[in-house]
Design an enzyme around this catalytic site. Sequence first.
Site, PDB file in Angstrom:
ATOM      1  CB  VAL A  88     -20.430  -1.895  -1.576  1.00  0.00           C
ATOM      2  CG1 VAL A  88     -20.633  -3.379  -1.269  1.00  0.00           C
ATOM      3  CG2 VAL A  88     -18.991  -1.646  -2.023  1.00  0.00           C
ATOM      4  N   GLY A 116     -24.701   3.436  -0.687  1.00  0.00           N
ATOM      5  CA  GLY A 116     -23.347   3.572  -1.228  1.00  0.00           C
ATOM      6  C   GLY A 116     -23.118   2.699  -2.451  1.00  0.00           C
ATOM      7  CE  LYS A 139      -4.614   0.714   0.867  1.00  0.00           C
ATOM      8  NZ  LYS A 139      -5.818  -0.084   0.726  1.00  0.00           N
ATOM      9  N   GLY A 196     -25.330   1.928   5.315  1.00  0.00           N
ATOM     10  CA  GLY A 196     -24.634   2.429   4.128  1.00  0.00           C
ATOM     11  C   GLY A 196     -25.234   1.849   2.851  1.00  0.00           C
TER      12      GLY A 196
END
Length: 373
Positions: A190, A188, A85, A185
């Site tokens: 997803v 959103g 990352k 959520g």
Amino acid sequence: MENNSFKTFELIEKFGHEQVVFCSNKELGLKSIIGIHNTTLGPALGGCRMWPYATDEEALIDALRLSRGMTFKAAVAGLNLGGGKSVIIGDSRTIKSEALFRAFGRFIEGLSGRYITAEDVGTNVKDMEYIMMETRNVTGIPIHKGGSGDPSPVTAYGTYVGMKACAKHVFGNESLENKKIVIQGAAGHVGVHLCDFLHKDGAKLFVNDIYEDKLKPIVEKTNATIIPGEEVFSMEADILSPTALGAIINDDTIPQLKVKIIAGAANNQLKDEDKHGAMLKEKGILYAPDYAINAGGLINVYNELEGYNRDKAMQQTEGIFDVIEKIITIADEKNIPTHVASQEIAIERINSVSQAKRIRIYRDQELFKQRNP
Ligand code: NAD
């Protein structure tokens, strides 16, 4: 770093990284740290986060923590990828430029494929396109440029099949028909797709989002019921699916929970992994480890490396069912929390591949000795 080089190396050793790369270009305002945690299984793939970290140390810790997490995620998902990352220090609203991302791309190119980047918080498709001008070691680019596009439907599909694996274990049947599922959520990227999959399976949906107006089309399509934020954790239901934020499973929310399963796409759901993972086990709630159930996004970009095909990515994502089943089985057999079982699977896979590589090198050395007595 912060005039304390010992601390920097102490930190790197604590997290167990192979390599940490500091990249700087003063003229462009580029300050970046690339964490390559482990490349036993393959190149370290993980997104690039742009964030106005208060100190260099904070940025380093984030790069180390996030890249280590990617090692486990890729290993559990069965991908031939290592954990990496990167972070760029700065405000994504003010410091972005083509030149900055191209400079960053050249640093990545210098790593000769050991690190492959992608989008993360603060970076987007356009930024990846700039990076791509300098290196091929970038994923998360648009479909029309040979990339994989939005990973959210694939992440949602993986979360859905992982939830079915949990249901099979808890209810004796993988069907989600008539199961009461709370989705935080839901509006959103997803969440919307997850609601679709669950609705098609006959589940009864209870949805929440801070943008309530965005829930209306979901209600029309799936017959879902909108619930207020304060009921997300206290509602009596079969499954809670956290698909918004991290750290929502904590000292405050666990005592309220009246569900049998937690299975959602949000990253870092357990505020304190060990403490709250153990509390869920004690309460008899089955927790699907977040990085295992939400691996569809990573599987999606992994497919980009091999010539992208969404059907193939979806098929591979179906494997999340088996992964979650395996985690549950090991957790049961050893009487350990699921997040620990998941880590064990990852470490065992990395160790076995690493050992096999060592044996191979040893054999080569033996052969060399025989040939050159
Ligand atoms: P998103 O920003 O599109 O959706 C998040 C939704 O949560 C938004 O609609 C937002 O309004 C809502 N939300 C934010 N705070 C909330 C709160 N306190 N209460 C209720 N709703 C709230 O993000 P996304 O891409 O859908 O990702 C959702 C989660 O899944 C994130 O944690 C992300 O890190 C994780 N994840 C996403 C992917 C992916 O492919 N997009 C892959 C792996 C993990």
